[in-house]
Every structure is written in C-alpha cells, then in structure tokens.
Design an enzyme around this catalytic site. Sequence first.
Site, PDB file in Angstrom:
ATOM      1  N   ASP A  17     -43.950   1.666  40.730  1.00 33.38           N
ATOM      2  CA  ASP A  17     -43.977   1.985  42.161  1.00 33.38           C
ATOM      3  C   ASP A  17     -45.317   1.658  42.824  1.00 33.38           C
ATOM      4  O   ASP A  17     -46.353   1.582  42.162  1.00 33.38           O
ATOM      5  CB  ASP A  17     -43.710   3.486  42.362  1.00 33.38           C
ATOM      6  CG  ASP A  17     -42.250   3.856  42.123  1.00 33.38           C
ATOM      7  OD1 ASP A  17     -41.526   3.034  41.544  1.00 33.38           O
ATOM      8  OD2 ASP A  17     -41.863   4.968  42.519  1.00 33.38           O
ATOM      9  N   HIS A  55     -46.673   3.555  37.921  1.00 31.90           N
ATOM     10  CA  HIS A  55     -47.192   3.042  39.196  1.00 31.90           C
ATOM     11  C   HIS A  55     -48.107   1.848  38.927  1.00 31.90           C
ATOM     12  O   HIS A  55     -49.046   1.969  38.125  1.00 31.90           O
ATOM     13  CB  HIS A  55     -47.969   4.130  39.946  1.00 31.90           C
ATOM     14  CG  HIS A  55     -47.104   5.262  40.406  1.00 31.90           C
ATOM     15  ND1 HIS A  55     -46.681   6.264  39.549  1.00 31.90           N
ATOM     16  CD2 HIS A  55     -46.557   5.543  41.622  1.00 31.90           C
ATOM     17  CE1 HIS A  55     -45.924   7.112  40.224  1.00 31.90           C
ATOM     18  NE2 HIS A  55     -45.827   6.711  41.474  1.00 31.90           N
TER      19      HIS A  55
HETATM   20 ZN   LIG Z   1     -44.512   5.874  45.417  1.00 29.09          ZN
END
Ligand SMILES: [Zn+2]
Length: 288
Positions: free
Chosen positions: A109, A257
């Site tokens: 992400d 992430h």
């Molecule tokens: Zn996010």
Amino acid sequence: MRMLTPRQRIILRQIVSPPYIYRWAGLLTTVGLIVGVATVVLADVGAPTVLATSQGPAVASSATGIRARTVEDAPARGLPGVARPAITASRLAVTSTTTERPTVALTFDDGPNSLYTPQVLDLLAQYRAPATFCMVGDQVAVHPDLVHRVVDEGHRLCDHTMTHDATVGYNDVDLMGRQLAFSRTSLAGVFAPPAPVDYFRAPEGAWTPALDEVSARSGMRPLGWSVDTLDWTQPGVAAIVASVQQQVHPGAIILFHDGGGPREQTVEAVRQLLPWLQEQGYTFTLPN
Ligand SMILES: [Zn+2]
C-alpha cells in the site's frame, strides 16, 4: 362523607397544607427533575450535530471539485490532535484467497515510491511472486513509470484514493462516488487503453457500509487483509518478519507498505519472507 377523627384531621391538614420545610423540599425536587430531563433531551438533540462536524471532512475546492481535504494530506501518520475515524470492518472485503493449495497474497500500500517500489518489484521478480499494489493517486501522478512497471511485471493495481483519504467513507455518497471514480480513472488512465483497476482498499481500513457499496458500484471489489504486519510503524525487521511467520495461514492476504514513509524495514522483511514462505510450501497468488 364519613366523619374524621381529630388525629385524621391533623394528618389531612398536613398533607393539604404541609409545613414550609416540606414545601421547599418539594419545590427543589421538582426543579431538579426538570433540569435533569432538559439536560438529557438537549444532549440527545446535540449529539448528531457534533458527530457530523467531527467526522465530515472539510471539502476543499479544487479544479476537479472532488478532492476532500483530509488528515492524510499531512504526510505523517498519527498527527497529534487530529481526530481519526473509527476503523470498521468491511462487510464485503476480500480477506483471503480461496484455493485448494496453500497460497498467500502479498499486498503493498501507499506507493508507488521511487525508492522502495523498485526494490520490492526486484524481490517479487526474483521469486516470481505476483502482488497487488494499492496506490495513492497523488503518487501515481508523480511516478507513472513505476505504475507501468508494476503492470508490466504481472502485478495487480488497486485504488487507494487520491490522497490516502481515511475519511472518504464518511463523505456524502455522491462525493464518495466521484472521489473513487476520479482516483480509479487516474490510476487506470496511466495506460492507453486504460488498465483494469478492479480492487479498492480503504485507507487505514476505515470502511463504512456506504464505502463498501460505493466501491462495489464503482466496479471495484473491497480488498481487505488477514495479516497486518504493522510495518508502517517501523517496529524493526524482525518484528515484521515474525508477524507474518506467526499469523500466516493458507489463503492469507498480507498487508505491507511500499510507500508513505521510510520502508527500508519492509523491503528487508520481504527479502527474508519470500524464501521463508516458499520453504513453508506457500505459492504466491492474487486475491480472488
Ligand atoms: Zn494506506
């Protein structure tokens, strides 16, 4: 009427015309009750107003008119004094893969990021591991080359809003629809013809029933996760690796992430986890 005895008469008189001390007590009790009831009623009436102002993000006018100013416009997470929306579970989100074999789906992400996304892509290529990248529109606009690379190397695109807007789910449904349409179009439009963007992930997992429905109506499946590495908190490589080793299960969707802050720890954890997962018999897949 039956005649009253003197004693009964005295009692009756005290009831009809009580001494002053009782009159004052009665008066004060009545006033107290009225104030109490008024407080409860006013609190009930005021509650929705407070809720609406605290949860409804201020909408900033822009060229598109659909971008909401949110807490995520600030680069860092967890700014002091910034109210966070409650994180709720999506009712529709895909949170596991469903295959016979022990599979695991990797998701990344908040990118694309010029420093970390290429490193993650190199590692994924080394292990022939497809992954899903939930991208933030503002970063997409800065790094369209990386979006191309992600798709060229067989990975999947996922919409993560234009500005990592964690309050998007609390917006008016029409505004929400336009926000998702805009971010999805921005991501898909990096390609000609546009690339498919079939998944949407709510920033910070802040789903609402309305966001579930609007993303589905926009043609994007809500994408959840079942293993949260908490890598964005930078807990150390060992902690990120351990979180996966302890929580992974067949069909797991793992949240990492590759953008939104320093991600050296994530890259190193992925470097260690890819061979480990293979050794455990897992194959890498995309969420259903
Ligand atoms: Zn996010």
